[in-house]
Write a protein that holds these residues in place. Structure first.
Motif, PDB file in Angstrom:
ATOM      1  N   CYS A 146       0.830  -1.180  -0.294  1.00  0.00           N
ATOM      2  CA  CYS A 146      -0.056  -0.007  -0.006  1.00  0.00           C
ATOM      3  C   CYS A 146       1.244   1.409  -0.268  1.00  0.00           C
ATOM      4  N   TYR A 149       2.059   1.447  -3.667  1.00  0.00           N
ATOM      5  CA  TYR A 149       0.881   2.631  -4.306  1.00  0.00           C
ATOM      6  C   TYR A 149       0.952   4.298  -4.072  1.00  0.00           C
ATOM      7  N   LEU A 317      -5.935  -1.689  -2.737  1.00  0.00           N
ATOM      8  CA  LEU A 317      -5.033  -1.407  -3.822  1.00  0.00           C
ATOM      9  C   LEU A 317      -6.050  -0.325  -4.577  1.00  0.00           C
TER      10      LEU A 317
END
Length: 335
Positions: A146, A149, A317
């Protein structure tokens, strides 16, 4: 950092691969395939020759060599080690380019997380699959993914559409969705690490009489009694039923909340981008539910169980994307 966007994308893909390999290792009962760390029976790979196997089993008489499990564990370690090196490289490049205005604190947090992940990997072995350590290792992998991202979104300067400015009021609801999904992933990790995935083989929650078996004090005891090993679990049937039932109930709450969020954003959005993002999240959510049901109906087939972990990560995501783009940002914003 923009010049290193391909490196970040590669690292992100690798992080998803490490989560997949971690799930595969856990589900094939290979978490102790190598009884030491970071090597395997004192080697950098798996004992292969008869001489190596004899020496390995003399050094670890309680853990006979099982090559297929040892390879599962070592391949996971190789990929995880490579991921750590790439995250270290991302931090170094971010530090060198800090005067260009790119975010530095995210790479620093990622570096700290991946170092702690290495410690959790070692403790997973030395503490013989203690559930809280196994669950923490799983969550650390998700957190690493995470953060990578989020860094990618920021250096890409992803922005919400000004047409959807009115949707900014739903940002707190999206954050709540992240919390709910994160807790559900943690419940999944707790279910897996306590070997409770197969105790309920009926839908929607569990077999008849499951409510009478609920017991929470021991089922969610984070620091368990000291044992030589926690492999294959140490809890009784009632505790495992409790854990599994809570995971099922959590799945229902997660589904209804995220479905509501996706539908609300889809019908209220003005831009095609937000509508598409909502549809994608809704589609991933339905796939995740189908995988969860398949795990029950077909008694946890390996491919489906691994996919259930991977799709959970992809769903997170998708939710991060929506949360990040709900509020429009100026052209030069990194936050």
């Amino acid at each position: 950092m923009n010049n290193n966007k391909p490196l970040l994308i590669l690292t992100l893909i690798l992080a998803l691969g490490v989560i997949s390999l971690g799930a595969y290792t856990r589900l094939t009962d290979a978490g102790l395939g190598c009884p030491d760390w970071p090597g395997c029976y004192g080697l950098i790979d798996v004992p292969k020759t008869q001489e190596q196997i004899i020496k390995a089993e003399m050094a670890f008489p309680e853990r006979p060599v099982e090559p297929h499990k040892a390879w599962n564990e070592m391949i996971h370690r190789y990929f995880a080690g490579t991921l750590g090196l790439l995250i270290g490289l991302i931090f170094i490049l971010s530090f060198k380019n800090r005067e260009q205005g790119g975010p530095l604190y995210l790479p620093l947090i990622m570096l700290g997380v991946v170092i702690f992940q290495a410690a959790l990997g070692a403790w997973t072995v030395t503490l013989k699959l203690m559930p809280i350590i196994v669950m923490g290792h799983l969550l650390g992998g998700f957190l690493t993914l995470c953060l990578l991202y989020l860094l990618l979104l920021r250096i890409s300067k992803v922005r919400g559409s000004s047409n959807d400015a009115a949707l900014a009021k739903y940002t707190p609801f999206a954050f709540i969705g992240i919390v709910i999904l994160g807790l559900q992933i943690a419940l999944g990790g707790w279910t897996s690490s306590n070997y409770a995935a197969l105790v309920c083989q009926e839908l929607p929650v569990c077999h008849d009489g499951w409510m009478e078996q609920l017991t929470f004090s021991e089922s969610f005891q984070l620091i368990p009694p000291e044992r030589e090993t926690y492999e294959f679990g140490y809890l009784g049937a009632a505790e495992r039923v409790t854990i599994h039932a809570m995971h099922r109930i959590g799945a229902m709450i997660t589904f209804f909340y995220l479905a509501w969020l996706a539908l609300t954003l889809f019908f209220k959005a003005q831009s095609a981008t937000m509508k598409k993002a909502s549809l994608i999240m809704g589609g991933i959510l339905l796939i995740q539910v189908a995988l969860g049901v398949s795990n029950v109906v077909f008694s946890l087939p390996l491919a489906v169980a691994v996919a259930h972990n991977v799709v959970a990560a992809i769903l997170m995501l998708a939710l991060i994307t929506i949360t990040y783009t709900l509020k429009p940002r100026p052209e030069n914003a990194y936050v």
